[in-house]
Enzyme design. Structure first.
Site, PDB file in Angstrom:
ATOM      1  CD  GLU A  44      -2.749   1.110   2.555  1.00  0.00           C
ATOM      2  OE1 GLU A  44      -3.889   1.587   2.494  1.00  0.00           O
ATOM      3  OE2 GLU A  44      -2.262   0.626   3.600  1.00  0.00           O
ATOM      4  CE  LYS A 117      -7.456   0.822   3.826  1.00  0.00           C
ATOM      5  NZ  LYS A 117      -6.229   1.517   4.294  1.00  0.00           N
ATOM      6  CB  CYS A 157      -4.009  -1.523   4.983  1.00  0.00           C
ATOM      7  SG  CYS A 157      -2.952  -1.011   6.370  1.00  0.00           S
TER       8      CYS A 157
END
Length: 269
Positions: A44, A117, A157
């Protein structure tokens, strides 16, 4: 999955300069390819860990057009890789914000899948404060892709903390998770959460992380790793930049699911 292949997790300590970060990513991908990888995963924010959170907004690109995406396409093609380009700041409808998006490129340099995301990180404590929603607009679509290598599910993440996201996508062969976990939260939770996601989904997991002290002063946890469907860590890089590789074996997935058919035993869906 049709056959065994080698996968690579790339770890970086990205800085505030886009061109420097792209060049370093290219070097690390060349190493992955030289070690026989067919699939490589960047972390990321591989392209920028800015001096301030809004810096990535200045780099936002329309999907399918821009220097970051062009560089990723060229890297995939030049190195002959399936490439998960960490995350790219993509243009969204909300002024002052971006979508934090993972793009999967095939070895011809074409986008094969995109995931925006969904879960945005927020944390305050021990002298740190993060609020991704200040500069990022959340995605809305859980995503997996069928490829010649494997059926791949995507997370980024903070998504790691939300197992229901991946349950929506099961079954799949491989979960890819680029990340920039903070040193504080990573030390406490990174490994157990990763191993749990691999175990409960009976899949391989590739987690490529940022790992070190960045130019902007931020510290990230590192410990990029590749985990098998039994929860065993097959490869790991504690900190600093580098590449770890391992073989992904479809027969192990079949073996684990055959001996312990937990996915078939799910009673709540």
């Amino acid at each position: 999955m049709k056959q065994k292949f080698v996968a690579a997790a790339v770890q970086m300590v990205s800085g505030c300069g886009l061109e420097v970060n792209l060049a370093r990513a290219d070097q690390l991908l060349a190493e992955a390819a030289a070690r026989g990888a067919s699939l490589a995963v960047l972390p990321e924010y591989f392209c920028l860990m800015g001096a301030k959170e809004a810096d990535k907004v200045a780099l936002r690109e329309a999907f399918g057009n821009g220097p970051i995406q062009q560089a990723l396409s060229e890297m995939a093609r030049r190195h002959g890789l399936w490439l998960l380009g960490g995350t790219v700041p993509l243009l969204c409808e909300e002024e002052g914000k971006v979508l934090n998006s993972s793009l999967l490129y095939n070895p011809q340099g074409e986008v094969a899948a995109r995931y925006d995301k969904i879960h945005l990180f927020g944390f305050t404590g021990q002298g740190e404060s993060y609020c991704e929603s200040n500069t990022i607009r959340p995605g809305a679509t859980p995503t997996k892709a069928e490829t010649p290598l494997a059926d791949i599910a995507f997370g980024i993440c903070y998504d790691l903390r939300f197992p229901e996201l991946f349950r929506m996508l099961a079954p799949f062969d491989l979960l890819i998770l680029p990340a920039a976990f903070t040193a504080t939260t990573g030390e406490a939770h990174w490994e157990p959460l990763l191993r749990a996601r691999a175990i409960e989904n009976q899949c391989y997991l590739i987690a490529s992380a940022q790992g070190g002290t960045h130019e902007n002063g931020r510290r990230t946890h590192g410990h990029s790793m590749i985990i098998d469907p039994w929860g065993r860590i097959l490869a790991e890089l504690p900190d600093g930049e580098g590449v770890v590789t391992t073989e992904i074996d479809p027969e192990l997935i079949h073996s684990v699911r055959g001996r312990l058919p937990a996915l078939a035993h799910r009673a709540i869906r």
